[in-house]
Design a protein around this motif. Structure first.
Motif, PDB file in Angstrom:
ATOM      1  N   LYS A  56     -52.549  -0.711   5.481  1.00 44.68           N
ATOM      2  CA  LYS A  56     -51.865   0.104   4.467  1.00 44.68           C
ATOM      3  C   LYS A  56     -50.559  -0.544   4.028  1.00 44.68           C
ATOM      4  O   LYS A  56     -50.244  -0.613   2.838  1.00 44.68           O
ATOM      5  N   GLY A  79     -52.449  -0.481  -9.092  1.00 44.58           N
ATOM      6  CA  GLY A  79     -52.754   0.476  -8.028  1.00 44.58           C
ATOM      7  C   GLY A  79     -54.225   0.501  -7.694  1.00 44.58           C
ATOM      8  O   GLY A  79     -54.619   0.471  -6.517  1.00 44.58           O
ATOM      9  N   TYR A  84     -55.919   2.438  -4.847  1.00 45.22           N
ATOM     10  CA  TYR A  84     -55.236   3.707  -5.097  1.00 45.22           C
ATOM     11  C   TYR A  84     -55.635   4.284  -6.449  1.00 45.22           C
ATOM     12  O   TYR A  84     -55.872   3.547  -7.407  1.00 45.22           O
ATOM     13  N   ASN A  88     -51.984   8.821  -6.678  1.00 48.80           N
ATOM     14  CA  ASN A  88     -51.764   8.469  -5.268  1.00 48.80           C
ATOM     15  C   ASN A  88     -50.887   7.233  -5.132  1.00 48.80           C
ATOM     16  O   ASN A  88     -50.064   7.137  -4.217  1.00 48.80           O
ATOM     17  N   TYR A  89     -51.073   6.264  -6.026  1.00 52.46           N
ATOM     18  CA  TYR A  89     -50.288   5.032  -5.945  1.00 52.46           C
ATOM     19  C   TYR A  89     -48.810   5.320  -6.169  1.00 52.46           C
ATOM     20  O   TYR A  89     -47.950   4.865  -5.404  1.00 52.46           O
TER      21      TYR A  89
END
Length: 278
Positions: A56, A79, A84, A88-89
């Motif tokens: 991550k 992203g 992502y 979310n990014y």
């Protein structure tokens, strides 16, 4: 921190080579032919991070480098490249760096940067023309090397080099090259999590557990001659100023620093700063 277990180094190499893919913990443990539970425990003991946290973190850090140099791509596209969704990014980015990706990208127009090693110091970039005049596009061959992988602050490289070279002094000859193989941008990655391999070139017949091949390829080679304290800002200038305007694309491989001459007394070095391109 030296990563001493060859199996952990093998897993890190696998992660770095597939970081822009949808890589899972199972992919890593299967690659190393170990059970998920046992290998996950061993990975954390050796690196201080879980496999999931490591993947991550590296994904996010590499996406930030892409934000810097891939100006033709939107934030959403970058992203998505690293797994992502758009919302979310932005959320994950803001949580990790305390700035949203839109605002971060705006800072890339700056001609100076805060030095992560000296928090009160700002460094100014040179012009595009300056970097362009000193860069040669080269196809480098492969290098067979003895290496040690470190995770930690790049500020510790000097002392790490001394101990590394002392351990392998019997392999050092007049034509031996000292090479740093780095993966992280310390202006992005937390200083205690930067990955760097220290390497010395060796003859074909040398066989040790920590011998590997650095694969060559196409690089933009900047011929650096100056203080070791200026290496960081020069690397960053090449990425921030030269690469986006150069017409070349970043190849997501490692960056190499190949030493040509070292004057330890005056902290002065001559070296090739090699940025992978395509």
């Amino acid at each position: 921190m030296i990563i001493k277990k060859s199996l952990i180094n093998k897993s890190i190499e696998y992660i770095l080579q597939h970081i822009d893919e949808d890589i899972s913990i199972e992919d890593v443990t299967n690659h190393c032919n170990f059970s998920k539970y046992y290998f996950s425990r061993m990975f954390k003991e050796e690196t201080g991070s879980s496999i999931y946290s490591f993947i991550k973190r590296v994904k996010m850090d590499q996406s930030v480098v892409s934000l810097k140099v891939e100006k033709d791509k939107t934030i959403t596209e970058i992203g998505v490249d690293y797994g992502y969704s758009s919302s979310n990014y932005s959320s994950a980015f803001s949580k990790q760096y305390s700035i949203c990706p839109v605002e971060f990208r705006k800072t890339m127009n700056s001609t100076e940067v805060a030095n992560p090693f000296y928090p009160n110091e700002y460094n100014t970039f040179k012009s595009f023309e300056h970097y362009d005049a000193k860069i040669i596009i080269q196809d480098l061959g492969n290098f067979k090397v003895i290496y040690e992988r470190y995770i930690g602050n790049y500020n510790e490289i000097g002392s790490n080099w001394y101990s590394f070279m002392e351990r392998y002094k019997t392999y050092i000859k007049l034509d031996t090259l000292l090479i740093e193989k780095s993966y992280d941008d310390p202006s992005i990655t937390q200083l205690d999590k930067c990955i760097c391999d220290l390497c010395i070139t060796v003859d074909e017949h040398v066989e040790l557990e920590n011998v590997t091949m650095i694969k060559g390829g196409k690089f933009a080679v900047y011929q650096f001659d100056g203080s070791i304290y200026d290496i960081f800002v020069t690397f960053l200038g090449i990425f921030n100023i030269w690469l986006p305007r150069s017409g070349y694309k970043r190849d997501k491989r490692y960056v190499l620093g190949i030493y040509r001459n070292i004057d330890r007394k005056n902290n002065h070095v001559t070296m090739d700063l090699c940025i992978p391109i395509k």
